[in-house]
Enzyme design. Structure first.
Site, PDB file in Angstrom:
ATOM      1  N   GLY A  21       0.791  -1.241   0.000  1.00 27.62           N
ATOM      2  CA  GLY A  21       0.000   0.000   0.000  1.00 27.62           C
ATOM      3  C   GLY A  21       0.812   1.274   0.000  1.00 27.62           C
ATOM      4  O   GLY A  21       0.256   2.362   0.185  1.00 27.62           O
ATOM      5  N   ARG A  23       2.647   2.408  -2.613  1.00 28.82           N
ATOM      6  CA  ARG A  23       2.707   2.994  -3.952  1.00 28.82           C
ATOM      7  C   ARG A  23       1.544   2.466  -4.794  1.00 28.82           C
ATOM      8  O   ARG A  23       0.904   1.485  -4.432  1.00 28.82           O
ATOM      9  CB  ARG A  23       4.006   2.580  -4.677  1.00 28.82           C
ATOM     10  CG  ARG A  23       5.281   2.842  -3.923  1.00 28.82           C
ATOM     11  CD  ARG A  23       5.786   4.255  -4.140  1.00 28.82           C
ATOM     12  NE  ARG A  23       7.094   4.418  -3.515  1.00 28.82           N
ATOM     13  CZ  ARG A  23       7.288   4.659  -2.225  1.00 28.82           C
ATOM     14  NH1 ARG A  23       6.261   4.746  -1.392  1.00 28.82           N
ATOM     15  NH2 ARG A  23       8.518   4.807  -1.739  1.00 28.82           N
ATOM     16  N   ASN A  88      -2.852  -7.131  -2.377  1.00 29.46           N
ATOM     17  CA  ASN A  88      -2.550  -6.300  -3.552  1.00 29.46           C
ATOM     18  C   ASN A  88      -1.167  -6.589  -4.144  1.00 29.46           C
ATOM     19  O   ASN A  88      -0.960  -6.404  -5.337  1.00 29.46           O
ATOM     20  CB  ASN A  88      -2.651  -4.825  -3.149  1.00 29.46           C
ATOM     21  CG  ASN A  88      -2.062  -3.898  -4.196  1.00 29.46           C
ATOM     22  OD1 ASN A  88      -2.581  -3.760  -5.295  1.00 29.46           O
ATOM     23  ND2 ASN A  88      -0.934  -3.275  -3.857  1.00 29.46           N
ATOM     24  N   TYR A 154       3.743 -16.068 -14.688  1.00 24.80           N
ATOM     25  CA  TYR A 154       3.025 -14.995 -13.984  1.00 24.80           C
ATOM     26  C   TYR A 154       1.524 -15.149 -14.207  1.00 24.80           C
ATOM     27  O   TYR A 154       0.726 -15.128 -13.255  1.00 24.80           O
ATOM     28  CB  TYR A 154       3.512 -13.638 -14.510  1.00 24.80           C
ATOM     29  CG  TYR A 154       2.639 -12.446 -14.200  1.00 24.80           C
ATOM     30  CD1 TYR A 154       2.712 -11.807 -12.967  1.00 24.80           C
ATOM     31  CD2 TYR A 154       1.736 -11.946 -15.154  1.00 24.80           C
ATOM     32  CE1 TYR A 154       1.903 -10.701 -12.685  1.00 24.80           C
ATOM     33  CE2 TYR A 154       0.938 -10.853 -14.882  1.00 24.80           C
ATOM     34  CZ  TYR A 154       1.025 -10.232 -13.645  1.00 24.80           C
ATOM     35  OH  TYR A 154       0.233  -9.147 -13.375  1.00 24.80           O
ATOM     36  N   ALA A 156      -0.139 -17.734 -15.074  1.00 24.44           N
ATOM     37  CA  ALA A 156      -0.651 -18.970 -14.470  1.00 24.44           C
ATOM     38  C   ALA A 156      -0.934 -18.771 -12.985  1.00 24.44           C
ATOM     39  O   ALA A 156      -1.975 -19.200 -12.462  1.00 24.44           O
ATOM     40  CB  ALA A 156       0.349 -20.102 -14.672  1.00 24.44           C
ATOM     41  N   LYS A 158      -1.501 -15.878 -11.443  1.00 20.86           N
ATOM     42  CA  LYS A 158      -2.617 -14.935 -11.276  1.00 20.86           C
ATOM     43  C   LYS A 158      -3.954 -15.638 -11.560  1.00 20.86           C
ATOM     44  O   LYS A 158      -4.956 -15.360 -10.908  1.00 20.86           O
ATOM     45  CB  LYS A 158      -2.441 -13.738 -12.212  1.00 20.86           C
ATOM     46  CG  LYS A 158      -1.380 -12.740 -11.747  1.00 20.86           C
ATOM     47  CD  LYS A 158      -1.805 -11.985 -10.493  1.00 20.86           C
ATOM     48  CE  LYS A 158      -1.010 -10.705 -10.304  1.00 20.86           C
ATOM     49  NZ  LYS A 158      -1.389  -9.985  -9.074  1.00 20.86           N
TER      50      LYS A 158
HETATM   51  N1  LIG Z   1      -0.807  -1.515 -12.953  1.00 20.92           N
HETATM   52  C1  LIG Z   1      -1.522  -2.319 -13.720  1.00 20.92           C
HETATM   53  O1  LIG Z   1      -1.933  -1.955 -14.848  1.00 20.92           O
HETATM   54  C2  LIG Z   1      -1.854  -3.717 -13.255  1.00 20.92           C
HETATM   55  C3  LIG Z   1      -2.388  -4.588 -14.209  1.00 20.92           C
HETATM   56  C4  LIG Z   1      -2.732  -5.853 -13.818  1.00 20.92           C
HETATM   57  C5  LIG Z   1      -2.559  -6.264 -12.515  1.00 20.92           C
HETATM   58  N2  LIG Z   1      -2.039  -5.418 -11.589  1.00 20.92           N
HETATM   59  C6  LIG Z   1      -1.881  -5.928 -10.221  1.00 20.92           C
HETATM   60  O2  LIG Z   1      -2.245  -4.943  -9.281  1.00 20.92           O
HETATM   61  C7  LIG Z   1      -1.403  -5.067  -8.120  1.00 20.92           C
HETATM   62  C8  LIG Z   1      -0.733  -3.741  -7.830  1.00 20.92           C
HETATM   63  O3  LIG Z   1      -0.037  -3.347  -8.991  1.00 20.92           O
HETATM   64  P1  LIG Z   1       0.753  -1.972  -9.102  1.00 20.92           P
HETATM   65  O4  LIG Z   1       0.903  -1.741 -10.564  1.00 20.92           O
HETATM   66  O5  LIG Z   1       0.167  -0.941  -8.210  1.00 20.92           O
HETATM   67  O6  LIG Z   1       2.167  -2.433  -8.512  1.00 20.92           O
HETATM   68  P2  LIG Z   1       3.442  -1.533  -8.041  1.00 20.92           P
HETATM   69  O7  LIG Z   1       4.626  -2.424  -8.221  1.00 20.92           O
HETATM   70  O8  LIG Z   1       3.427  -0.217  -8.717  1.00 20.92           O
HETATM   71  O9  LIG Z   1       3.168  -1.321  -6.482  1.00 20.92           O
HETATM   72  C9  LIG Z   1       3.231  -2.446  -5.650  1.00 20.92           C
HETATM   73  C10 LIG Z   1       3.560  -2.056  -4.238  1.00 20.92           C
HETATM   74  O10 LIG Z   1       3.836  -3.294  -3.552  1.00 20.92           O
HETATM   75  C11 LIG Z   1       5.070  -3.179  -2.844  1.00 20.92           C
HETATM   76  N3  LIG Z   1       5.662  -4.522  -2.752  1.00 20.92           N
HETATM   77  C12 LIG Z   1       6.183  -5.271  -3.757  1.00 20.92           C
HETATM   78  N4  LIG Z   1       6.616  -6.454  -3.274  1.00 20.92           N
HETATM   79  C13 LIG Z   1       6.341  -6.447  -1.949  1.00 20.92           C
HETATM   80  C14 LIG Z   1       6.550  -7.379  -0.909  1.00 20.92           C
HETATM   81  N5  LIG Z   1       7.113  -8.585  -1.147  1.00 20.92           N
HETATM   82  N6  LIG Z   1       6.172  -7.062   0.353  1.00 20.92           N
HETATM   83  C15 LIG Z   1       5.589  -5.852   0.615  1.00 20.92           C
HETATM   84  N7  LIG Z   1       5.386  -4.922  -0.344  1.00 20.92           N
HETATM   85  C16 LIG Z   1       5.753  -5.218  -1.607  1.00 20.92           C
HETATM   86  C17 LIG Z   1       5.888  -2.191  -3.662  1.00 20.92           C
HETATM   87  O11 LIG Z   1       6.908  -1.589  -2.853  1.00 20.92           O
HETATM   88  C18 LIG Z   1       4.814  -1.191  -4.101  1.00 20.92           C
HETATM   89  O12 LIG Z   1       4.591  -0.196  -3.107  1.00 20.92           O
HETATM   90  C19 LIG Z   1      -0.418  -6.209  -8.425  1.00 20.92           C
HETATM   91  O13 LIG Z   1      -0.903  -7.413  -7.867  1.00 20.92           O
HETATM   92  C20 LIG Z   1      -0.429  -6.299  -9.936  1.00 20.92           C
HETATM   93  O14 LIG Z   1      -0.111  -7.586 -10.420  1.00 20.92           O
HETATM   94  C21 LIG Z   1      -1.664  -4.153 -11.942  1.00 20.92           C
END
Ligand SMILES: NC(=O)c1ccc[n+]([C@@H]2O[C@H](COP(=O)([O-])OP(=O)(O)OC[C@H]3O[C@@H](n4cnc5c(N)ncnc54)[C@H](O)[C@@H]3O)[C@@H](O)[C@H]2O)c1
Length: 268
Positions: A21, A23, A88, A154, A156, A158
């Site tokens: 949470g 970013r 998330n 990845y 798979a 998800k």
């Molecule tokens: N952005 C998109 O278009 C998109 C598309 C499909 C799916 N998603 C999914 O949405 C979710 C969030 O995506 P996002 O784009 O905001 O990701 P992001 O990488 O921009 O942000 C993820 C956050 O998680 C934190 N993080 C990563 N690994 C961690 C860990 N092991 N422990 C604690 N914190 C950790 C990071 O520091 C960051 O603050 C993910 O599950 C991603 O697969 C995003």
């Protein structure tokens, strides 16, 4: 201030855990929950979130700086007494590459960050969620529903998370716990920084990337999370909300520059 960060009553008195949470999508979800009165605990490897939300509804955000894949942090998260768990954290881990070039280590990392820790954290918080009639929201992806060449493993994991969502929802529904997923696409975040990824010359094409154009924002996803976390979705479980501008629904169809639609490689 967008609608999801405007003070509201949807989560007054509720407690939430949001992984990742600090970013991107997770930070927007934490902010919207707090704007709606929730006491939010964020766990992230980065400090933060440093976010803007109106505190009029009495919500707050605290954070623990830790790797959510490390099991020792789970008791601290369970002790928060959450009514809502947002799983998330998820990641591509590596740049796209052919499956044949992958290694066991990469599969293990992809498993852990996209599925393994979600199972363990959900397991740790589920008894408390059942006591309080809670809601679990899992972040999957459009690629759990369609292909993504170069990221087979990845996608798979998800897809497995999506199926876990369905089956667990049936299992724990009678205990009063709801379990749903959100499948984003095209959301501008640190992990997917479209502003950098899309060359300047192609940015004029954004209106044609999906039926609703693009890119989307983390607050677009937070709106769906707020719905799934709150009583607005009291009778909703085992489903996926697609926050993607319509890429899943349209299944590869894109508007032509000259009018009409195509699902073919040539798109004049
Ligand atoms: N952005 C998109 O278009 C998109 C598309 C499909 C799916 N998603 C999914 O949405 C979710 C969030 O995506 P996002 O784009 O905001 O990701 P992001 O990488 O921009 O942000 C993820 C956050 O998680 C934190 N993080 C990563 N690994 C961690 C860990 N092991 N422990 C604690 N914190 C950790 C990071 O520091 C960051 O603050 C993910 O599950 C991603 O697969 C995003």
């Amino acid at each position: 201030m967008t609608a999801v960060r405007t003070p509201g009553p949807l989560l007054t008195g509720r407690r939430a855990v949001v992984t990742g949470g600090a970013r991107g999508i997770g930070a927007a979800i934490a902010s919207s929950f707090a704007a709606h009165g929730a006491t939010v605990l964020v766990v992230d490897v980065e400090p933060g979130p440093d976010v803007d939300f109106d505190r009029a509804a009495g919500g707050s955000i605290e954070s623990i700086e830790a790797d959510v894949c490390a099991a020792p942090v789970h008791p601290a998260l369970a002790a928060h007494g959450a009514d809502v768990l947002v799983n998330n954290v998820g990641h591509f881990v590596r740049a796209p590459r052919p499956f044949v070039d992958d290694t066991d280590d990469q599969w293990a990392a992809l498993h852990e960050v996209n599925l393994g820790h979600v199972l363990r954290l959900t397991h740790a918080l589920l008894p408390g969620l059942a006591e309080r009639g809670g809601s679990i929201v899992n972040l999957t992806t459009v690629e759990a529903h369609r292909a993504i060449p170069g990221h087979s493993v990845y996608s798979a994991y998800k897809a497995a998370l999506m199926q876990f969502t369905r089956s667990l929802s049936a299992e724990v529904g009678p205990a009063g716990v709801r379990v749903n997923a959100i499948a984003p696409d095209l959301i501008e975040t640190p992990q997917v920084p479209y502003a950098d990824l899309v060359p300047e010359g192609e940015r004029a094409l954004w209106p044609r990337w999906s039926p609703l154009g693009g890119p989307g924002t983390p607050d677009d996803v937070a709106g769906a999370a707020l719905f799934l976390a709150s009583d607005l979705s009291r009778f909703v479980t085992g489903t996926t909300v697609h926050v993607d501008g319509g890429t899943h629904g349209s299944g590869g169809w894109v508007p032509r520059a000259t009018g009409g639609w195509t699902n073919r490689p040539r798109n004049p």
